[in-house]
Design an enzyme around this catalytic site. Sequence first.
Site, mmCIF file in Angstrom:
data_model
loop_
_atom_site.group_PDB
_atom_site.id
_atom_site.type_symbol
_atom_site.label_atom_id
_atom_site.label_comp_id
_atom_site.label_asym_id
_atom_site.label_seq_id
_atom_site.Cartn_x
_atom_site.Cartn_y
_atom_site.Cartn_z
ATOM 1 N N LEU A 188 0.827 -1.204 0.000
ATOM 2 C CA LEU A 188 0.000 0.000 0.000
ATOM 3 C C LEU A 188 0.865 1.260 0.000
ATOM 4 O O LEU A 188 0.777 2.113 0.884
ATOM 5 C CB LEU A 188 -0.985 0.015 1.181
ATOM 6 N N ALA A 206 5.617 -3.703 -7.926
ATOM 7 C CA ALA A 206 6.748 -2.981 -8.509
ATOM 8 C C ALA A 206 6.513 -1.488 -8.403
ATOM 9 O O ALA A 206 5.376 -1.016 -8.492
ATOM 10 C CB ALA A 206 6.945 -3.356 -9.980
ATOM 11 N N LYS A 229 13.486 -3.423 -13.791
ATOM 12 C CA LYS A 229 12.631 -4.514 -14.266
ATOM 13 C C LYS A 229 13.430 -5.520 -15.084
ATOM 14 O O LYS A 229 13.213 -6.735 -14.974
ATOM 15 C CB LYS A 229 11.470 -3.945 -15.095
ATOM 16 N N THR A 245 7.730 -5.741 -18.414
ATOM 17 C CA THR A 245 7.298 -4.643 -19.276
ATOM 18 C C THR A 245 8.104 -4.611 -20.574
ATOM 19 O O THR A 245 9.269 -5.040 -20.599
ATOM 20 C CB THR A 245 7.489 -3.294 -18.540
ATOM 21 N N ASP A 246 7.496 -4.080 -21.615
ATOM 22 C CA ASP A 246 8.228 -3.928 -22.878
ATOM 23 C C ASP A 246 9.329 -2.871 -22.778
ATOM 24 O O ASP A 246 10.206 -2.787 -23.646
ATOM 25 C CB ASP A 246 7.280 -3.596 -24.027
ATOM 26 N N GLU A 247 9.317 -2.084 -21.709
ATOM 27 C CA GLU A 247 10.332 -1.039 -21.557
ATOM 28 C C GLU A 247 11.733 -1.611 -21.354
ATOM 29 O O GLU A 247 12.721 -0.890 -21.517
ATOM 30 C CB GLU A 247 9.958 -0.093 -20.418
ATOM 31 N N TYR A 291 13.793 2.803 -13.852
ATOM 32 C CA TYR A 291 12.662 1.873 -13.757
ATOM 33 C C TYR A 291 12.854 0.660 -14.656
ATOM 34 O O TYR A 291 12.804 -0.490 -14.216
ATOM 35 C CB TYR A 291 11.354 2.576 -14.111
ATOM 36 N N ASP A 344 5.509 -5.995 2.640
ATOM 37 C CA ASP A 344 6.492 -5.468 1.701
ATOM 38 C C ASP A 344 7.279 -6.637 1.119
ATOM 39 O O ASP A 344 7.870 -7.415 1.867
ATOM 40 C CB ASP A 344 7.427 -4.509 2.447
#
Length: 339
Positions: free
Chosen positions: A35, A83, A157, A125-127, A153, A59
């Site tokens: 949260l 994430a 990932k 992610t595609d990033e 970021y 966490d």
Amino acid sequence: MTVLVTGGAGFIGANFIYYLLKNRPADRVICLDKLTYAGNLETLAAAEPLPNFKFVRADISNREEVYKIFEEYRPAVVVNFAAESHVDRSIEEPELFLKTNIIGTGILMDAARKFGAERYHQVSTDEVYGDLPLDRPDLFFTEETPIHTSSPYSASKASADLLVSAYIRTYQFPATISRCSNNYGPYHFPEKLIPLMIINALNDKKLPVYGAGANVRDWLYVEDHCAAIDLILRKGKVGEIYNIGGHNERTNLEVVKTILKILGKSEDLIEFVTDRKGHDLRYAIDPTKIKNELGWTPKTKFDDGIKKTVAWYLDNKSWWEKIISGEYKDYYAKMYGNR
């Protein structure tokens, strides 16, 4: 079976929980979420009364907390959405992304190994692929595209993906990885492009667009993404990476203009602002592998999905108004403060 969904109070995680509760009613769903600013327990209000749903605040980078949850609930399947995910925030505070996205992933996998989980899925992610040139619309990201990150970021990932791959090889860890394009739909946190533009337009505020708005993203309706992940869990091959894309490429400016048109607002609200540092030019995924191997294709065209998304924000003003005002943070205390 028991499915542990981490980051389940966030945008995609919450949608996945609702997808499971609707389509896999025999499963028990445990939501683990810290949260943080983007985790909103009120998003899960409709799930809380259900007997096969349980929320636990923790966490993923806290090994003791994670092990305690695994020992108590013994999940057969773990799906990791947890994430830090906002590029701008990663530029300002990269260490937080390293802790959650890399250390947290390692701890989750250690717990899965220790307590005998049958399957682990890493939502990526595609990033991690970097970006593609704007003048080469014939180029797409495939699962074989080399990792070439642009932001703290995406680097965090990509690091997590490499760690998962290492566990698969070293420990024969039963894991899969998926890399998706930009998601949109219900419960999207208001700092992201589409909800930010919808909300600003509704309030007749300026719509800030980076640079000239020429950056291209492949938009994936969140329910289509959830269906793909569920399919990977049920039929995907351990050790494989699957790209999940919507075949819905739009420039940021096109997205903003579409939202304004749906809402009947003037394009005069658009305000071009200084571009983001290291801003990726174009993302575009080739989802051929998941189509050929698992039979998945996106069902929602962008023009239909964006209308549904705008309608959801119109129908759920109280949800995002509480976030903007900060009241959503009081929900946890109200629901769980005396428990």
